[in-house]
Design a protein around this motif. Structure first.
Motif, mmCIF file in Angstrom:
data_model
loop_
_atom_site.group_PDB
_atom_site.id
_atom_site.type_symbol
_atom_site.label_atom_id
_atom_site.label_comp_id
_atom_site.label_asym_id
_atom_site.label_seq_id
_atom_site.Cartn_x
_atom_site.Cartn_y
_atom_site.Cartn_z
ATOM 1 N N SER A 184 0.880 -0.765 4.081
ATOM 2 C CA SER A 184 0.764 -1.884 3.166
ATOM 3 C C SER A 184 1.338 -1.666 1.873
ATOM 4 O O SER A 184 1.885 -0.427 1.578
ATOM 5 C CB SER A 184 -0.730 -1.721 2.963
ATOM 6 O OG SER A 184 -1.002 -2.226 1.632
ATOM 7 N N ALA A 185 1.807 -2.606 1.099
ATOM 8 C CA ALA A 185 2.370 -2.592 -0.121
ATOM 9 C C ALA A 185 1.576 -1.936 -1.211
ATOM 10 O O ALA A 185 1.913 -1.400 -2.411
ATOM 11 C CB ALA A 185 2.804 -3.795 -0.659
ATOM 12 N N ASN A 186 0.124 -1.679 -0.690
ATOM 13 C CA ASN A 186 -0.743 -1.088 -1.849
ATOM 14 C C ASN A 186 -1.076 0.204 -1.574
ATOM 15 O O ASN A 186 -1.654 1.171 -2.100
ATOM 16 C CB ASN A 186 -2.263 -1.873 -1.527
ATOM 17 C CG ASN A 186 -1.733 -3.291 -2.073
ATOM 18 O OD1 ASN A 186 -1.150 -3.628 -2.869
ATOM 19 N ND2 ASN A 186 -3.146 -4.110 -1.399
ATOM 20 N N VAL A 187 -0.564 0.792 -0.437
ATOM 21 C CA VAL A 187 -0.612 2.276 0.195
ATOM 22 C C VAL A 187 0.480 3.050 -0.223
ATOM 23 O O VAL A 187 1.441 2.826 0.575
ATOM 24 C CB VAL A 187 -1.088 2.281 1.162
ATOM 25 C CG1 VAL A 187 -1.643 3.665 1.938
ATOM 26 C CG2 VAL A 187 -2.471 1.314 1.549
ATOM 27 N N GLY A 188 0.352 4.166 -0.907
ATOM 28 C CA GLY A 188 1.429 5.233 -1.064
ATOM 29 C C GLY A 188 1.007 6.564 -0.646
ATOM 30 O O GLY A 188 0.157 6.827 0.060
#
Length: 561
Positions: free
Chosen positions: A541-545
């Motif tokens: 996800s683009a929200n998960v790092g």
């Protein structure tokens, strides 16, 4: 005193339900909470640092979340030098910042990390009295705080005693005699322990569905007292323990357990101190955890400033791999719990989004906005508004104010605030919000008998299973806590963004889930207690790092050079 104890009053929804019993401040004393004693001592040892791997660890194969992955052993070494507490742009190699060596946070001089010191701790759940306790000791590693006298019984020890264990039965409360209290049920068993001569007993239990529970009986088998965990307003999971006073004339406690639940132990005590019901101290090992989320630089993950935002859109398996390849790991479940618990002990409240601000409402914040402020935490809207009532008033979801502020002084020496996009809490940048952190050393197998249980790998390689709640998308009102002070959501009572833990928990009961922490954007659902166990190891996800961390040998460099 050898430890500082704080108390949580779980009978109230107030997020600031915390009292410091050491200096008599906080909720129960009706005054402003102030940290003190051992908590102060522990927090004062924490510093931002630049750190380099100076010896690569060996590794072993472990199956996590259904993936065969390499996990580093704690035999690696990192060497660090502290940064100045007032600004991370300088090393702390002189008192006055003007005399300090400039530090580069671009990764060329090491990874930008937090030195987390060793300390002792233990948590106590006094569920029936709606209280939780946290004890902290800054004693050194070779000096454990005093261990209280207690008789500790394992399940095996109970099974070896005469009539100690009765399978496929449960105790129904409210009956006059022991004989009438038994009912058959394949899912449960009944344990019996001798309580004569003891003041208090701690024992694992179950939610009181259909009045299932536990009873104290006298020598003739008459019931003296029944104990049931009410299912309304539940902040409890099967396997968590209760603490009860032993009634006069009671000879035995008969308690129901769920066969698939974890069973830690029974504790019998003569003490009137609640903290003595947890005889064990936990040694929280020193480690490093990145101040900022990970960024890809070249072919490596680094904790550094790049001029852009942190990296996202990678699988758990890849984030794990690239962290492990550095000789490090991702932030783990123990670090997650520790950060939340220390923030509560520092501030006397649980709503860190209000305490330290929620940050800018996006998932692409530029890394490093907290660098020039060092270890100073940001403040939230309410505190900033008192200083300047013209600050940006931007409510997200009608629940939480975006942005964060640093206290400052203008050219005339008057108090002002400076608005920033990144938050700083306990010296960590964006430890909640912006992007989620994937976590290492934890998964949810969700196989038979283990649905909702977090599987936590301890630094020594041993495994703990901790039962969490199974309801998804609820606001957290209770956590497992216990000896390790686990921030694992429990029960089925729903809260809100401004009550209890002020954050949400998401869970899927499908097999092999990984756990994300910290949430994204300035989302009202996500502060330091937020957890998401919804995804498998291949989701992106683009929200998960991710966020680098290190467990192993930690050496302080002699000099900056």
């Amino acid at each position: 005193p050898p430890y500082t104890m704080i108390e949580f009053d779980d009978s109230v929804a107030d997020d600031a339900n915390i009292s410091n019993l050491d200096n008599k401040t906080g909720y129960k004393f009706g005054n402003a909470y102030k940290m003190s004693g051992h908590v102060n001592a522990i927090l004062s040892k924490r510093h931002r640092v630049l750190a380099k791997v100076t010896k690569m660890p060996t590794s072993r194969k472990v199956e996590i979340a259904g993936q065969q992955v390499e996990v580093n052993n704690p035999d690696g070494e990192m060497t660090y030098f502290p940064l100045h507490d007032e600004s991370s742009n300088f090393y702390a190699d002189a008192e006055d910042m003007n005399d300090c060596t400039v530090a580069k946070l671009d990764g060329s001089e090491g990874d930008w990390m937090m030195y987390e010191p060793f300390y002792w701790s233990k948590g106590i759940n006094d569920y029936l009295n709606n209280k939780k306790y946290a004890c902290y000791s800054s004693y050194p590693e070779d000096e454990m705080p005093p261990i209280p006298d207690a008789t500790v019984l394992t399940l095996d020890a109970i099974k070896e005693t005469q009539g100690g264990w009765l399978g496929e039965r449960k105790i129904m409360s409210g009956k006059p005699t022991l004989m009438e209290s038994y009912t058959t049920d394949k899912a449960y068993s009944v344990c019996k322990v001798d309580v004569s001569g003891y003041r208090r007993v701690r024992f694992p239990s179950v939610p009181g569905t259909g009045l299932i529970g536990s009873v104290f009986a006298d020598a003739e088998g008459n019931i003296l007292k029944s104990i049931v965990v009410p299912t309304i307003g539940l902040k409890f999971e099967a396997g968590m323990y209760l603490i009860a006073d032993v009634p006069e004339r009671a000879t035995a406690l008969h308690f129901s357990i769920l066969n698939t639940a974890e069973f830690d132990c029974v504790v019998l005590s003569h003490s009137d101190k609640i903290e003595d019901m947890e005889p064990d101290w936990v040694a929280n090992e020193e480690h490093l955890c990145a101040v900022v989320g990970s960024s890809v630089v070249g072919s490596k993950l680094r904790a550094c400033i790049t001029g852009a935002s942190t990296t996202a859109s990678m699988t758990w398996t890849d984030f794990h791999y690239y962290s492990q390849q550095r000789g490090m790991q991702q932030i783990d479940a123990l670090m997650h719990s520790r950060i939340a618990n220390l923030s509560y002990a520092k501030y006397g409240r649980r709503d860190m989004q209000e305490q330290c601000g929620a940050g800018q409402h996006n998932n692409n914040r530029t890394t490093g906005g907290t660098a020039e402020h060092g270890m100073t935490d940001t403040i939230g809207y309410d505190e900033a508004y008192v200083i300047n009532n013209k600050i940006t008033n931007s409510l997200i979801d009608g629940l939480v104010h975006q942005y964060a502020w640093y206290k400052s002084r203008d050219e005339y020496g008057q108090a002002t605030v400076v608005q920033v996009n990144n938050i700083c809490c306990l010296g960590y940048e964006d430890i909640y919000g912006n992007k989620y952190d994937m976590m290492d050393g934890v998964d949810l197998p969700n196989d038979s008998g283990n649905v909702g249980k977090w599987r936590i790998w301890m630094p020594d390689g041993s495994i703990r299973m901790v039962q969490g709640k199974k309801d998804s998308g609820q606001w957290i009102t209770g956590v497992a806590h216990g000896k390790y002070m686990d921030m694992i959501p429990v029960g089925n009572l729903n809260g809100s963004s401004s009550t209890y833990y002020t954050d949400m928990y998401w869970i899927s009961t499908a097999t092999v889930r990984v756990v994300y922490r910290g949430c994204d954007y300035a989302s009202a659902v996500g502060g330091v207690s937020y957890a998401n166990a919804h995804s498998d190891a291949s989701d992106t996800s683009a929200n998960v790092g991710s966020r680098l961390a290190f467990r192993g040998k930690i050496v302080r460099a002699q000099s900056v050079a």
